[in-house]
Design a protein around this motif. Structure first.
Motif, short mmCIF file in Angstrom:
data_model
loop_
_atom_site.label_atom_id
_atom_site.label_comp_id
_atom_site.label_asym_id
_atom_site.label_seq_id
_atom_site.Cartn_x
_atom_site.Cartn_y
_atom_site.Cartn_z
N ALA A 9 0.83 -1.20 0.00
CA ALA A 9 0.00 0.00 0.00
C ALA A 9 0.87 1.26 0.00
N LEU A 34 -2.18 6.00 5.47
CA LEU A 34 -2.80 4.67 5.50
C LEU A 34 -3.34 4.33 6.91
N THR A 67 -6.78 2.03 6.45
CA THR A 67 -6.24 0.91 5.65
C THR A 67 -5.41 -0.04 6.52
#
Ligand code: GLN
Length: 252
Positions: A58, A235, A240
């Motif tokens: 990510a 993130l 996430t």
């Protein structure tokens, strides 16, 4: 005229090669880990998967880079990042004062707890049992992890017991199974996985030490560290990281 043209062509060629080279290099982000640490990193169908692998992916996506993951021994991670072999480390790595002298850490994205695994019915029932005069416990650890460092300083160096070091946490657990060691000190999440896979073992309720995990970057790469830190921060903020962690560690 011909000469000038040739010269120009040669210069162009060199420039193109350079650009291509640079582009290729800067477009890959190499993350190093030790895929022996479930559920943060482990092998599945020949691939390195887990929480760190997914967070690293990510981060790379956010930075517009291609991610490459290298699987190496835990004690090679910091030297590898210091010499520029890898761009960063994500390995359930605990932030410690000693390591902070060798590498830069990003913000933390998870916590770990050093726990003690014993055989059912073991005489060891609390962390304090390891520190008793004359206990002489044989403690299995993974080489160069915080479990190793703390047990070495607090127990072995104090003459209270001995530390057996293994390259993999799973090997330390195997040694416990075959009575080569009396307990294993290791991070709680891999501990849960190892105990699940080895009937007759259990994790003691008493926690040894709580720690923070972060990504490590070379001290010579402050910009890269800032980029990774920023991506990681985003993130974390947008949930996430939480989603990835809960995929592997379902909330109890
Ligand atoms: N958290 C521990 C450490 O940083 C163990 C990490 C690991 O074994 N991958 O030393």
């Amino acid at each position: 005229m011909k000469k000038t043209l040739l010269f120009a062509l040669a210069a162009l060629l060199v420039l193109t090669l350079f650009a291509g080279c640079n582009g290729g290099e800067s477009n890959t982000l190499t993350m190093a880990t030790n895929a022996e640490f479930p559920p943060y990193e482990f092998m599945e169908d020949g691939k390195i998967v887990g929480i760190d692998a997914e967070i690293a992916q990510a981060i790379a996506t956010k930075l517009g880079k291609e991610l490459k993951i290298e699987n190496v021994d835990f004690d090679s991670l910091i030297p590898g990042v210091q010499t520029g072999k890898y761009d960063f480390v994500m390995a359930g790595m605990t932030v410690t004062e000693d390591r902070k002298e060798q590498v830069d850490f990003t913000q933390t994205y998870a916590t770990g707890v050093q726990v003690i695994i014993v055989k059912e019915g073991s005489k060891i029932t609390t962390a304090d049992d390891l520190f008793k005069e004359g206990a002489n416990t044989k403690i299995g650890v993974q080489l160069a992890t915080t479990g190793d460092l703390y047990c070495t300083w607090d127990i072995e160096d104090e003459g209270l017991g001995t530390v057996e070091r293994y390259n993999k946490g799973a090997d330390a657990v195997m040694a416990l199974n075959t009575d080569k060691v009396d307990c294993v000190v290791i991070d709680n999440e891999p501990a849960k996985v190892f105990v699940q896979n080895n009937p007759g073992l259990k994790i003691l309720d008493t926690e040894y030490i709580t720690e923070d995990y972060a990504a490590a970057v070379s001290k010579d790469q402050p910009e890269l560290k800032a980029d990774i830190d920023k991506a990681l921060g985003e993130l974390i903020a947008d949930g996430t990281v939480k989603t990835i962690i809960e995929k592997y560690i379902p909330a109890e």
